[in-house]
Scaffold this motif. Structure first.
Motif, PDB file in Angstrom:
ATOM      1  N   ALA A   8      -2.500 -10.340 -51.120  1.00 21.24           N
ATOM      2  CA  ALA A   8      -3.254 -10.423 -52.368  1.00 21.24           C
ATOM      3  C   ALA A   8      -3.526  -9.042 -52.949  1.00 21.24           C
ATOM      4  O   ALA A   8      -3.657  -8.054 -52.227  1.00 21.24           O
ATOM      5  CB  ALA A   8      -4.581 -11.136 -52.125  1.00 21.24           C
ATOM      6  N   ARG A   9      -3.597  -9.030 -54.278  1.00 19.54           N
ATOM      7  CA  ARG A   9      -4.103  -7.864 -54.993  1.00 19.54           C
ATOM      8  C   ARG A   9      -5.543  -8.215 -55.354  1.00 19.54           C
ATOM      9  O   ARG A   9      -5.802  -9.230 -55.995  1.00 19.54           O
ATOM     10  CB  ARG A   9      -3.280  -7.566 -56.235  1.00 19.54           C
ATOM     11  N   ILE A  10      -6.457  -7.399 -54.904  1.00 19.55           N
ATOM     12  CA  ILE A  10      -7.884  -7.678 -55.050  1.00 19.55           C
ATOM     13  C   ILE A  10      -8.344  -7.353 -56.466  1.00 19.55           C
ATOM     14  O   ILE A  10      -8.049  -6.281 -56.993  1.00 19.55           O
ATOM     15  CB  ILE A  10      -8.692  -6.860 -54.027  1.00 19.55           C
ATOM     16  N   SER A  41      -6.997  -4.626 -45.138  1.00 18.52           N
ATOM     17  CA  SER A  41      -6.985  -4.274 -46.552  1.00 18.52           C
ATOM     18  C   SER A  41      -6.888  -2.765 -46.689  1.00 18.52           C
ATOM     19  O   SER A  41      -7.369  -2.010 -45.835  1.00 18.52           O
ATOM     20  CB  SER A  41      -8.223  -4.813 -47.266  1.00 18.52           C
ATOM     21  N   GLU A  45      -5.267  -3.889 -52.022  1.00 12.53           N
ATOM     22  CA  GLU A  45      -4.363  -4.867 -51.426  1.00 12.53           C
ATOM     23  C   GLU A  45      -4.920  -5.406 -50.117  1.00 12.53           C
ATOM     24  O   GLU A  45      -5.560  -4.678 -49.362  1.00 12.53           O
ATOM     25  CB  GLU A  45      -2.991  -4.236 -51.179  1.00 12.53           C
ATOM     26  N   GLU A  46      -4.668  -6.679 -49.893  1.00 11.16           N
ATOM     27  CA  GLU A  46      -5.106  -7.341 -48.666  1.00 11.16           C
ATOM     28  C   GLU A  46      -3.941  -8.138 -48.107  1.00 11.16           C
ATOM     29  O   GLU A  46      -3.152  -8.708 -48.865  1.00 11.16           O
ATOM     30  CB  GLU A  46      -6.268  -8.287 -48.978  1.00 11.16           C
ATOM     31  N   GLY A  74     -11.191 -17.754 -55.318  1.00 11.95           N
ATOM     32  CA  GLY A  74     -10.264 -16.634 -55.199  1.00 11.95           C
ATOM     33  C   GLY A  74      -9.471 -16.430 -56.473  1.00 11.95           C
ATOM     34  O   GLY A  74      -9.336 -15.299 -56.955  1.00 11.95           O
ATOM     35  N   TRP A  78     -11.896 -13.341 -57.107  1.00  9.45           N
ATOM     36  CA  TRP A  78     -11.645 -12.337 -56.082  1.00  9.45           C
ATOM     37  C   TRP A  78     -10.262 -11.703 -56.140  1.00  9.45           C
ATOM     38  O   TRP A  78     -10.102 -10.548 -55.769  1.00  9.45           O
ATOM     39  CB  TRP A  78     -11.875 -12.937 -54.696  1.00  9.45           C
ATOM     40  N   TYR A  79      -9.258 -12.462 -56.585  1.00  4.17           N
ATOM     41  CA  TYR A  79      -7.883 -11.957 -56.537  1.00  4.17           C
ATOM     42  C   TYR A  79      -7.261 -11.879 -57.922  1.00  4.17           C
ATOM     43  O   TYR A  79      -7.374 -12.808 -58.717  1.00  4.17           O
ATOM     44  CB  TYR A  79      -7.012 -12.864 -55.657  1.00  4.17           C
ATOM     45  N   TYR A  82      -1.807 -13.300 -55.809  1.00  2.00           N
ATOM     46  CA  TYR A  82      -1.564 -13.455 -54.375  1.00  2.00           C
ATOM     47  C   TYR A  82      -0.253 -14.198 -54.156  1.00  2.00           C
ATOM     48  O   TYR A  82       0.285 -14.837 -55.065  1.00  2.00           O
ATOM     49  CB  TYR A  82      -2.715 -14.171 -53.670  1.00  2.00           C
TER      50      TYR A  82
END
Length: 96
Positions: A8-10, A41, A45-46, A74, A78-79, A82
Motif C-alpha cells: 500500500a501507498r499510505i 513500512s 509505503e507499507e 482503508g 488510510w491508503y 494498494y
C-alpha cells in the motif's frame, strides 16, 4: 501454504488505524487460521505478509465483517492505493 502480499501507498494513518490493525491481526491469527503475519513500512509505503494454510481460510478472512469494514476505511482514509497478491509457497528454508 499460501502467502498474501499486501502493498500500500499510505495516505494518512491515525490512532484508529493502529488499533484496528492490531485487532485484525490478532483475530486472523486466533480465529481464521493465519499462520504468521508480518508488516513493514518505510516512508509512505507499507507491505504486509500473511501466511495461510489454504484458500478457504483466506476467503473466510476476506469476508469477515470487521475486516470488510477496515477495508472500506482503508480505501476512504488510510491508503492512497494498494495491491494484493496471493502466492503459493513452494519451498521454505530457515537458518539456523
Amino acid at each position: 501454504m499460501l502467502v498474501v502480499i499486501f502493498r500500500a501507498r499510505i495516505a494518512a494513518l491515525d490512532a484508529e488505524y493502529e488499533h484496528t490493525a492490531a485487532q485484525l491481526r490478532e483475530t486472523a491469527l486466533r480465529d481464521f487460521g493465519c499462520l504468521r503475519f508480518e508488516a513493514l513500512s518505510a516512508g509512505d509505503e507499507e507491505i504486509a505478509l500473511s501466511w495461510w494454510p489454504d484458500e478457504a481460510s483466506i476467503s473466510a478472512w476476506k469476508q469477515h465483517l470487521d475486516h470488510r469494514a477496515a477495508q472500506a476505511r482503508g480505501r476512504e482514509r488510510w491508503y492512497a492505493s494498494y495491491s494484493v497478491q496471493v502466492a503459493r509457497v513452494e519451498r521454505e528454508y530457515d537458518y539456523p
